[in-house]
Design an enzyme around this catalytic site. Structure first.
Site, PDB file in Angstrom:
ATOM      1  N   GLU A  91       0.789  -1.316   0.067  1.00  0.00           N
ATOM      2  CA  GLU A  91       0.146   0.016   0.007  1.00  0.00           C
ATOM      3  C   GLU A  91       1.073   1.231  -0.212  1.00  0.00           C
ATOM      4  O   GLU A  91       2.051   1.305   0.425  1.00  0.00           O
ATOM      5  CB  GLU A  91      -0.954   0.152   1.413  1.00  0.00           C
ATOM      6  CG  GLU A  91      -0.136  -0.109   2.638  1.00  0.00           C
ATOM      7  CD  GLU A  91      -1.061  -0.436   3.702  1.00  0.00           C
ATOM      8  OE1 GLU A  91      -1.679  -1.353   3.871  1.00  0.00           O
ATOM      9  OE2 GLU A  91      -1.533   0.492   4.486  1.00  0.00           O
ATOM     10  N   CYS A 332      -0.663   2.859   8.641  1.00  0.00           N
ATOM     11  CA  CYS A 332       0.397   1.885   8.757  1.00  0.00           C
ATOM     12  C   CYS A 332       0.000   0.230   8.501  1.00  0.00           C
ATOM     13  O   CYS A 332      -0.460  -0.284   9.324  1.00  0.00           O
ATOM     14  CB  CYS A 332       1.324   1.792   9.989  1.00  0.00           C
ATOM     15  SG  CYS A 332       1.685   3.454  10.402  1.00  0.00           S
TER      16      CYS A 332
HETATM   17  N1  SAH Z   1       9.848   0.469   9.547  1.00  0.00           N
HETATM   18  C1  SAH Z   1      10.230   2.071   9.569  1.00  0.00           C
HETATM   19  C2  SAH Z   1       8.997   2.629   8.645  1.00  0.00           C
HETATM   20  C3  SAH Z   1       7.741   1.936   8.498  1.00  0.00           C
HETATM   21  S1  SAH Z   1       6.693   2.387   9.961  1.00  0.00           S
HETATM   22  C4  SAH Z   1       9.974   2.573  11.073  1.00  0.00           C
HETATM   23  O1  SAH Z   1       9.570   1.951  11.798  1.00  0.00           O
HETATM   24  O2  SAH Z   1       9.916   3.593  11.188  1.00  0.00           O
HETATM   25  C5  SAH Z   1       6.377   4.072  10.037  1.00  0.00           C
HETATM   26  C6  SAH Z   1       5.989   4.695  11.074  1.00  0.00           C
HETATM   27  O3  SAH Z   1       4.531   4.534  11.580  1.00  0.00           O
HETATM   28  C7  SAH Z   1       6.794   4.488  12.344  1.00  0.00           C
HETATM   29  O4  SAH Z   1       7.171   5.521  13.055  1.00  0.00           O
HETATM   30  C8  SAH Z   1       5.982   3.464  13.019  1.00  0.00           C
HETATM   31  O5  SAH Z   1       6.286   3.282  14.197  1.00  0.00           O
HETATM   32  C9  SAH Z   1       4.626   3.977  12.918  1.00  0.00           C
HETATM   33  N2  SAH Z   1       3.595   3.082  13.334  1.00  0.00           N
HETATM   34  C10 SAH Z   1       3.291   2.037  12.960  1.00  0.00           C
HETATM   35  N3  SAH Z   1       2.023   1.558  13.235  1.00  0.00           N
HETATM   36  C11 SAH Z   1       1.489   2.483  13.948  1.00  0.00           C
HETATM   37  C12 SAH Z   1       0.407   2.691  14.664  1.00  0.00           C
HETATM   38  N4  SAH Z   1      -0.498   1.776  14.915  1.00  0.00           N
HETATM   39  N5  SAH Z   1       0.016   3.957  15.252  1.00  0.00           N
HETATM   40  C13 SAH Z   1       0.953   4.912  15.215  1.00  0.00           C
HETATM   41  N6  SAH Z   1       2.098   4.938  14.465  1.00  0.00           N
HETATM   42  C14 SAH Z   1       2.480   3.485  13.733  1.00  0.00           C
END
Ligand code: SAH
Length: 342
Positions: A91, A332
């Site tokens: 996505e 995400c």
């Molecule tokens: N793996 C990388 C990039 C992908 S996640 C990373 O960890 O940065 C992108 C961002 O979305 C990250 O900051 C992650 O921690 C956040 N994220 C993932 N799931 C989330 C959720 N349910 N609520 C808020 N932020 C979330």
């Protein structure tokens, strides 16, 4: 088969010479692929019919195929579900800001990092994306919306630094003047904190913004939310961030998902300010998006504002991230997950 859309100009020159063509053909093909955003060789009108036929045989053009498209009625955010040539699904998101159009891309199918709050990681990582598959997300969206994409954030599914070679290729190609020529200052790569790779990235001397998913003010709490914290301590991570800043002159951004009763207390806020002191860092506070499996809850807006004010009071730059596309599953990995039946 040759993945021609992942090839640099130099590699493309070698390819056309190998095919018995003149070197300048490489520049023409590169322009068709990365500026005109052509999806098939037929469109490449200044190449001979013979060359187009040869390319078609040896270098199939793998792009992304739109299988779902959700537009937010609230804010113009568009969420795309794309299929890859092997039918894996990823996505991407288009966000419209006053300063331009920003696209959030995925770097892997799924993810191996195992963060508790994240929907992308529930079934692990199926495979990493190629540079061309990362480019194709931006290209498809620019064509679909008919407007220039000015910013790209690698913040969709996957851990970009766990796909380092392809990521670097992507960064160099999307910022290439022979392609979309998006300024590196308008590119952001978000990582959960793979320390050795952050140092390696610092040495590449790029001008991109590095975003660190921090989410906790101390090792103990971070380990509860993020398995990667069991491998690298916060001390090591902050050291690597300082190194990145020293080498590139680029300020690091920190992402902090606020989880009710877990990392949102006054004590957490003051530990966080101590951790970030002197870094000139910016903190993005994100009220956590509740993912069914995780059982984690977001704090109310008042608590989020209070947490932000605690940081501001101690001169740590912080904003609560404006939520875009919350009506279209834009958080995400959630759209892919609902598509796969999770
Ligand atoms: N793996 C990388 C990039 C992908 S996640 C990373 O960890 O940065 C992108 C961002 O979305 C990250 O900051 C992650 O921690 C956040 N994220 C993932 N799931 C989330 C959720 N349910 N609520 C808020 N932020 C979330």
């Amino acid at each position: 088969m040759t993945d021609i859309r992942s090839m640099s100009m130099e590699e493309l020159e070698e390819l056309v010479l190998f095919m018995g063509e003149k070197k300048f053909r490489a520049k023409q093909i590169y322009k068709w692929l990365h500026k005109e955003l052509a999806d098939d060789y037929e469109a490449m009108s200044d190449l001979s019919k013979n060359l187009r036929g040869e390319l078609l045989k040896s270098c199939p053009l793998y792009g992304v195929r739109e299988i779902k498209r959700l537009s937010s009625a609230k804010d113009g955010t568009v969420k795309y579900l794309f299929a890859l040539h092997d039918d894996n699904v990823i996505e991407s998101v288009l966000m419209r800001y006053k300063h331009g159009n920003s696209v959030c891309i995925s770097s892997q199918v799924g993810c191996n990092m195992g963060c508790r709050f994240c929907a992308s990681t529930v079934d692990g990582c199926v495979r990493s994306l190629t540079a061309s598959e990362m480019l194709a997300q931006v290209y498809a969206i620019q064509k679909d919306c008919g407007e220039r994409v000015s910013n790209v954030v690698v913040m969709g599914s996957g851990e970009p630094l766990d796909n380092y070679e392809a990521l670097l290729r992507f960064i160099r190609m999307i910022s290439d003047e022979n392609g979309l020529n998006i300024s590196q200052r308008n590119l952001t790569v978000s990582t959960c904190g793979l320390v050795p790779k952050i140092r390696e990235l610092a040495d590449e001397k790029l001008q991109i913004t590095l975003a660190i998913s921090l989410h906790a003010p101390n090792d103990e709490k971070r380990r509860e939310l993020m398995p990667v914290a069991k491998v690298y301590s916060l001390d090591e991570l902050m050291e690597a961030c300082r190194y990145y800043f020293d080498r590139t002159g680029r300020r690091v951004t920190f992402e902090y998902a606020l989880v009710a009763g877990s990392n949102d207390s006054d004590e957490d806020a003051s530990q966080l300010t101590a951790l970030l002191k002197g870094l000139g860092a910016h903190v993005n506070l994100i009220p956590v998006n509740p993912v069914t499996e995780s059982g984690l809850k977001r704090p109310g807006i008042k608590s989020c504002e209070h947490f932000r004010d605690m940081l501001l009071k101690h001169h740590v730059n912080a904003t609560i991230r404006r939520e875009l596309g919350s009506d279209v599953n834009a958080a995400c990995g959630q759209l892919r997950r609902s598509h796969l039946g999770g």
